[in-house]
Enzyme design. Structure first.
Site, mmCIF file in Angstrom:
data_model
loop_
_atom_site.group_PDB
_atom_site.id
_atom_site.type_symbol
_atom_site.label_atom_id
_atom_site.label_comp_id
_atom_site.label_asym_id
_atom_site.label_seq_id
_atom_site.Cartn_x
_atom_site.Cartn_y
_atom_site.Cartn_z
ATOM 1 N N LYS A 154 0.839 -1.196 0.000
ATOM 2 C CA LYS A 154 0.000 0.000 0.000
ATOM 3 C C LYS A 154 0.879 1.254 0.000
ATOM 4 C CE LYS A 154 -2.986 2.974 2.683
ATOM 5 N NZ LYS A 154 -2.109 4.113 2.312
ATOM 6 N N CYS A 184 12.432 11.053 8.049
ATOM 7 C CA CYS A 184 12.357 10.554 9.422
ATOM 8 C C CYS A 184 13.682 10.683 10.151
ATOM 9 C CB CYS A 184 11.887 9.101 9.432
ATOM 10 S SG CYS A 184 12.838 8.031 8.340
ATOM 11 N N GLY A 201 6.376 4.864 8.958
ATOM 12 C CA GLY A 201 5.458 5.974 9.161
ATOM 13 C C GLY A 201 5.616 6.559 10.548
ATOM 14 N N SER A 202 4.569 7.169 11.040
ATOM 15 C CA SER A 202 4.634 7.884 12.313
ATOM 16 C C SER A 202 4.645 6.926 13.490
ATOM 17 C CB SER A 202 3.445 8.837 12.439
ATOM 18 O OG SER A 202 2.249 8.110 12.660
ATOM 19 N N GLY A 254 2.459 3.565 14.395
ATOM 20 C CA GLY A 254 3.209 2.370 14.765
ATOM 21 C C GLY A 254 2.655 1.733 16.036
ATOM 22 N N GLU A 278 2.944 7.298 16.186
ATOM 23 C CA GLU A 278 1.571 7.117 16.664
ATOM 24 C C GLU A 278 0.894 5.955 15.939
ATOM 25 O OE1 GLU A 278 3.118 10.893 17.756
ATOM 26 O OE2 GLU A 278 2.910 10.028 15.749
ATOM 27 N N GLU A 309 8.751 15.645 16.615
ATOM 28 C CA GLU A 309 9.181 15.475 15.229
ATOM 29 C C GLU A 309 8.376 16.433 14.353
ATOM 30 O OE1 GLU A 309 10.075 11.950 12.027
ATOM 31 O OE2 GLU A 309 8.251 11.810 13.221
ATOM 32 N N GLU A 337 9.506 1.067 11.163
ATOM 33 C CA GLU A 337 10.495 2.133 10.998
ATOM 34 C C GLU A 337 9.730 3.429 11.166
ATOM 35 O OE1 GLU A 337 12.136 5.203 9.637
ATOM 36 O OE2 GLU A 337 12.096 4.263 7.656
#
Length: 792
Positions: free
Chosen positions: A191, A299, A243-244, A248, A246, A396, A265
């Site tokens: 995706k 990131c 991704g973020s 994760g 949150e 971040e 990651e």
């Protein structure tokens, strides 16, 4: 007559736009409407949404919103295709991946332009960084496919992999995810990000051209609902997410207890450390690459500048002068340094964080530059005067915003660098290689660049510590993320309990018997349980064997404090740690008969001597590994080397099994200690005396206090406390409780600590393949890649 400098100052950039003709023609060829790519076929574009050019806000195309039923079809196609993809063999897969790499190179300019139009990053970055590295990943992993049967003989493919990536590096993240998955023999449901799906759809076309078999690569587009369907799908064996933090956490909770393999990651707040002896001009250029590359939407961006106090003003002056020369504008222009942010929502978030810093009294510096009237733009920004705890210094930002502060000594620099919940990357700038190599291992980050920034290569692993996630992308360690040890398939379906023999009676206490209640073992000393409760342990014949303390939350807290105080164990040489494990084995051997009698009394085992001897051998086994589980030195296509260091995870909480209570305890505690971790062990709830009898063995084996702490009690309650504790770095649970293991995974999501659980299955603790080897040592370590340039 004007001087050369005066002439140069009046010069401006001339127009040098990259042609978008071929990219526009490709979009027109599809009538600017894209379906889903499932089982090597395109679906009709029914339910669609717009993907736009961030530089001007104009619509590029309509992309399909996949449904749960579409995800079902993709997973079914991947499941059908997976056995055939494995059967194709390493060489067959390598040929297909080589073809993909060649096609990426052949169509590199088209991919680069599509990426720039869809993402907003500059054409220089997509052309010169993203595309070459994406092709490199397929070339490199074609090699791993070719070598799989030799280099990974004891592993198999995981199966069907669900992969979800963000919008900042759409094609590069695709390559990072799909290349190792295919090399290992997995099939993929991929995706792309909602904002940036076009390069993934173009990649689907070259999959058809390269001869990728139907169902091996499936691409489903859409919003977060599609990602949720992939994460929750029972037919997927592994989730790989970038991704973020949150999101994760949400994924960690959603997959808890499912048995899915997981790699995350996540975000970062990476320090960029400049010492007073650094080449300041080079460091400024490195900082430009670190924070303003891809508009700071990276990131691992070096968003925290830590500069030594003695050079702070001089360095910041150079930095402001360099910022004044950064060229912001249309990303399709080849002379542009900073392009557009991906979406107006992202711009608004960044503006809010910067204005909050201004309100807190911080100084904001932004060069004078004219922002385009349309699109999502934000100027390069430098913030000074922030406290270490300020939101702008801890959050971040994911934009072109740098926060600067100073330090006086290397010790303070390391403290400031580690003053964050993240641990993804760091940069160290110093002309003293001794200083740089002293500081780099102390920084809690998965990647450290020395006198360079934002270097990546397929041969070198990338990934984080702490709330930056776990797992690695690239390198050999990245391949392991997409494979399962064959020994896992041989594990018993339930905990394996030995047949009991004739139980030996416990000794009757005499009139002057001493209370033999086993206490806790915390900080190298025996300690009474905080709650002052004990529990009777009975043997196989029902006779009373002894009492143990009932540990609780405060006992775990004390054990964690003791473990952190024992940080010297992680700094001890591997030879020293091996010696200590050998001593433990030696002292256990001296008391072998005593331990065998205890095991017989508790468990009724027919041959307790076998378990004691296996425990001694297991200690020798991990002592042998202690100074042999080395890292690697990679030679990426740059002037330098990358040293992959196997570092300890930190403080590990271990819930030990009830079967083989002594051997199971040793088999889990020994590898953790061998690699320098500190341990809080919860021994077998049913047979804890096998572990508590070790106290005197440990006391006479030179093990530093706090390196191993033992807390007896309820496995469920103590596991909850360990998994919830923010200062515990990992939790292992292997007591056969499926529900308990799932709870550990759920609770670990808050601080994103690593977990290793056995689920409801058992483990043959006598089998070295199931209870030993690199697969176990990998759980006890984390890889840090240190990039060291030379000859530049």
């Amino acid at each position: 007559m004007p001087t050369i400098n005066e002439i140069l100052q009046t010069m401006d950039y001339g127009p040098a736009p990259e042609s978008t003709k071929e990219a526009q023609a490709w979009l027109d060829q599809h009538e600017r409407r894209f379906g889903l790519f499932i089982d090597n076929a395109w679906s009709d574009a029914a339910d669609t949404f717009a993907t736009t050019n961030p530089a001007d806000g104009k619509e590029l195309a309509q992309v399909s919103q996949a449904s749960a039923a579409d995800v079902d079809r993709a997973v079914e196609a991947a499941r059908r295709a997976q056995p055939g993809w494995v059967a194709l063999g390493g060489h067959g897969r390598a040929r297909v991946m080589y073809a993909l790499a060649r096609l990426l190179q052949k169509h590199a300019r088209l991919f680069a332009v599509i990426e720039t139009l869809d993402n907003g990053k500059t054409i220089r970055e997509t052309r010169d960084a993203d595309l070459p590295l994406a092709a490199r990943h397929f070339y490199h992993h074609a090699g791993w496919a070719q070598l799989q049967s030799e280099e990974f003989a004891d592993y198999r493919a995981v199966g069907v992999v669900g992969q979800i990536v963000p919008w900042n590096f759409p094609l590069l993240m695709l390559a990072w995810k799909i290349a190792p998955a295919l090399a290992a023999g997995n099939t993929v449901v991929f995706k792309p990000a909602e904002f940036t799906s076009l390069s993934a759809l173009l990649f689907a076309e070259i999959c058809q051209q390269a001869g990728v078999p139907a169902g091996v690569v499936n691409i489903v587009t859409g919003d977060g609902r599609v990602g949720e369907a992939i994460v929750n799908h029972a037919g997927i064996d592994k989730i790989a997410f970038t991704g973020s933090t949150e999101v994760g956490r949400i994924i960690r909770k959603a997959t808890a207890g499912s048995g899915k393999k997981l790699s995350l990651e996540l975000g970062g707040k990476s320090p960029f450390i400049v010492f007073e002896d650094a080449d300041l001009d080079a460091a400024v250029e490195g900082l430009v690459d670190s924070i303003w590359f891809n508009q700071g939407q990276v990131c691992c961006a070096g968003s925290r500048l830590l500069v030594q106090e003695s050079i702070e003003e001089r360095f910041l002056a150079k930095l402001r002068a360099r910022m004044d020369k950064l060229h912001l504008g249309s990303p399709i222009e080849k002379s542009v340094d900073i392009g557009a942010l991906v979406d107006p929502i992202q711009r608004q978030r960044i503006e809010g964080l910067v204005e909050a810093a201004r309100a807190e009294g911080c100084t904001i510096y932004q060069p004078v530059c004219e922002l385009p009237a349309t699109g999502s733009w934000f100027p390069p920004t430098l913030i000074t005067g922030a406290s270490t705890s300020a939101g702008i210094a801890q959050t971040e930002i994911f934009g072109p915003v740098l926060v600067a502060m100073s330090f006086r000594t290397p010790v303070e620099a390391v403290q400031l660098a580690n003053n964050t919940v993240y641990g993804l990357a760091a940069c160290v700038w110093s002309e003293s290689i001794s200083l740089a190599l002293d500081v780099a291992p102390q920084i809690k980050a998965g990647v450290v660049w020395i006198n360079t920034a934002n270097q990546f290569d397929a041969a070198c692993g990338f990934g984080g510590y702490r709330e930056s996630g776990f797992g690695r992308e690239g390198g050999k360690e990245g391949m392991y993320e997409y494979m399962t040890a064959l020994s896992e398939d041989a594990r018993p379906a339930a905990p394996k309990v030995e047949a009991a023999g004739k139980a030996r009676p416990a000794e009757a206490p005499g009139p002057f018997a001493i209370d033999r209640t086993a206490k806790m073992y915390i900080g190298g000393k025996q300690a009474r349980p905080d709650g002052a409760y004990t529990r009777a342990i009975t043997g196989a014949n029902g006779a009373f064997v002894g009492d143990v303390g009932e540990g609780g939350r405060k006992d775990i807290r004390n054990a964690v404090e003791a473990a952190h105080k024992a940080s010297g164990w992680a700094k001890a040489t591997s030879h020293n740690r091996a010696q200590v494990l050998y001593y433990i084995a030696e002292n256990l051997a001296i008391r072998a008969d005593e331990f065998a009698a205890r095991l017989a009394a508790m468990t009724g085992a027919k041959n307790p001597e076998k378990e004691v001897q296996a425990s001694i051998e297991r200690l020798f086994y991990y002592a042998a590994w202690a100074d042999k589980y080395d890292g690697l030195a990679h030679q990426p296509p740059m002037h330098g080397i990358t040293v992959a260091l196997n570092e300890p995870v930190g403080v590990i909480g271990i819930i030990c099994p009830n079967e083989s209570p002594l051997l199971g305890f040793i088999s889990l505690v020994a590898p953790a200690l061998a690699l320098g971790n500190r341990v809080i062990a919860v021994p077998s709830e049913a047979y804890p005396l096998a572990a508590t009898d070790l106290y005197q063995v440990l006391d006479t084996s030179d093990l530093p206090g706090g390196a191993l702490n033992i807390v007896t009690g309820s496995a469920d309650e103590l596991a909850k406390t360990l998994a919830s504790h923010s200062d515990v770095d990992a939790v292992w649970r292997h007591d056969g409780s499926a529900e308990g293991c799932a709870e550990v995974e759920r609770l670990s999501a808050e601080s994103l600590k690593r977990t290793w659980v056995g689920g409801g299955k058992g483990r043959d603790w006598y089998d070295t393949k199931q209870a030993g080897g690199r697969a176990v040592l990998a759980h006890a370590s984390q890889v840090k890649n240190v990039w060291i340039p030379y000859g530049v």
